[in-house]
Write a protein that holds these residues in place. Structure first.
Motif, mmCIF file in Angstrom:
data_model
loop_
_atom_site.group_PDB
_atom_site.id
_atom_site.type_symbol
_atom_site.label_atom_id
_atom_site.label_comp_id
_atom_site.label_asym_id
_atom_site.label_seq_id
_atom_site.Cartn_x
_atom_site.Cartn_y
_atom_site.Cartn_z
ATOM 1 N N LEU A 112 0.830 -1.200 0.000
ATOM 2 C CA LEU A 112 0.000 0.000 0.000
ATOM 3 C C LEU A 112 0.865 1.251 0.000
ATOM 4 N N LYS A 113 0.362 2.291 -0.611
ATOM 5 C CA LYS A 113 1.029 3.588 -0.592
ATOM 6 C C LYS A 113 0.712 4.279 0.724
ATOM 7 N N ILE A 114 1.562 5.231 1.098
ATOM 8 C CA ILE A 114 1.376 5.968 2.355
ATOM 9 C C ILE A 114 -0.001 6.620 2.407
ATOM 10 N N GLN A 115 -0.430 7.218 1.318
ATOM 11 C CA GLN A 115 -1.738 7.882 1.291
ATOM 12 C C GLN A 115 -2.859 6.881 1.535
ATOM 13 N N GLU A 116 -2.736 5.661 0.995
ATOM 14 C CA GLU A 116 -3.749 4.631 1.213
ATOM 15 C C GLU A 116 -3.767 4.189 2.677
ATOM 16 N N ILE A 117 -2.587 4.087 3.289
ATOM 17 C CA ILE A 117 -2.502 3.719 4.711
ATOM 18 C C ILE A 117 -3.136 4.813 5.562
ATOM 19 N N ARG A 118 -2.840 6.083 5.242
ATOM 20 C CA ARG A 118 -3.445 7.192 5.985
ATOM 21 C C ARG A 118 -4.968 7.163 5.863
ATOM 22 N N GLU A 119 -5.472 6.860 4.685
ATOM 23 C CA GLU A 119 -6.908 6.789 4.461
ATOM 24 C C GLU A 119 -7.515 5.641 5.283
ATOM 25 N N LEU A 120 -6.829 4.493 5.343
ATOM 26 C CA LEU A 120 -7.295 3.374 6.171
ATOM 27 C C LEU A 120 -7.360 3.788 7.637
ATOM 28 N N ILE A 121 -6.318 4.466 8.106
ATOM 29 C CA ILE A 121 -6.283 4.911 9.500
ATOM 30 C C ILE A 121 -7.455 5.845 9.777
ATOM 31 N N ARG A 122 -7.701 6.788 8.862
ATOM 32 C CA ARG A 122 -8.801 7.732 9.038
ATOM 33 C C ARG A 122 -10.146 6.997 9.079
ATOM 34 N N LEU A 123 -10.346 6.053 8.170
ATOM 35 C CA LEU A 123 -11.607 5.320 8.116
ATOM 36 C C LEU A 123 -11.829 4.483 9.371
ATOM 37 N N VAL A 124 -10.781 3.790 9.850
ATOM 38 C CA VAL A 124 -10.905 2.984 11.069
ATOM 39 C C VAL A 124 -11.173 3.890 12.259
ATOM 40 N N ASN A 125 -10.484 5.027 12.298
ATOM 41 C CA ASN A 125 -10.657 5.967 13.408
ATOM 42 C C ASN A 125 -12.077 6.515 13.473
#
Length: 166
Positions: A2-15
């Motif tokens: 995964l790209k960093i932006q995709e990981i950040r988006e996952l973190i935001r969605l889980v949060n």
């Protein structure tokens, strides 16, 4: 991968969701996220069922499931000393980066709770794009609390230290 932006988006969605724990595995890479608010887990092992070997069930009230094996884990957080933030100066991060409490991994931290500091005392380093930026205390006083851990990612404006001014 995964790209960093995709990981950040996952973190935001889980949060933003009600999900307490999230695990993602793909091509040998694994991402595991767990919210700090999780207090109790019941791990249920069901070896003779056509489901994954271990299923994790989140619950808020105690339940006694009828299964072959039950483990109960509780995340116990040490009681944190409550510090009144009135009349305290907050040293914040001037940029996004990685917080380092010491100049090198084997060195002592720049400051710790109880240390006296001057305005120009270096309290930590924030690494951004391979540049190590020294952060100064900004005020004469005593370190009351260190708010981040060594190696932790910090955001712009994120509080790093609480200082009791002299």
């Amino acid at each position: 991968m995964l790209k960093i932006q995709e990981i950040r988006e996952l973190i935001r969605l889980v949060n933003e969701s009600n999900i307490v724990e999230f695990v993602y595995e793909h091509d040998g890479s694994k991402i595991k996220m767990k919210k700090a608010g999780a207090t109790e887990q019941v791990v249920v092992a069901a070896p003779k069922v056509d489901v994954p070997q271990t299923a994790v069930v989140q619950q808020q009230t105690p339940v006694t499931p009828v299964v072959e094996k039950v483990e109960v884990k509780e995340e116990v957080k040490p009681e944190k000393q409550v510090v009144a933030t009135e009349n305290l100066h907050t040293i914040t991060s001037p940029m996004v980066g990685t917080f380092y409490a010491a100049p090198s991994p084997d060195a002592a931290p720049y400051v710790k709770v109880g240390d006296k500091v001057k305005k120009d005392t270096i309290v930590c380093i924030v690494e951004a794009m391979k540049l190590f930026n020294e952060i100064e205390a900004e005020v004469d006083g005593e370190i009351v609390e260190v708010l981040v851990k060594n190696g932790q990612l910090v955001e712009y404006g994120q509080p790093l230290f609480l200082v009791k001014p002299e």
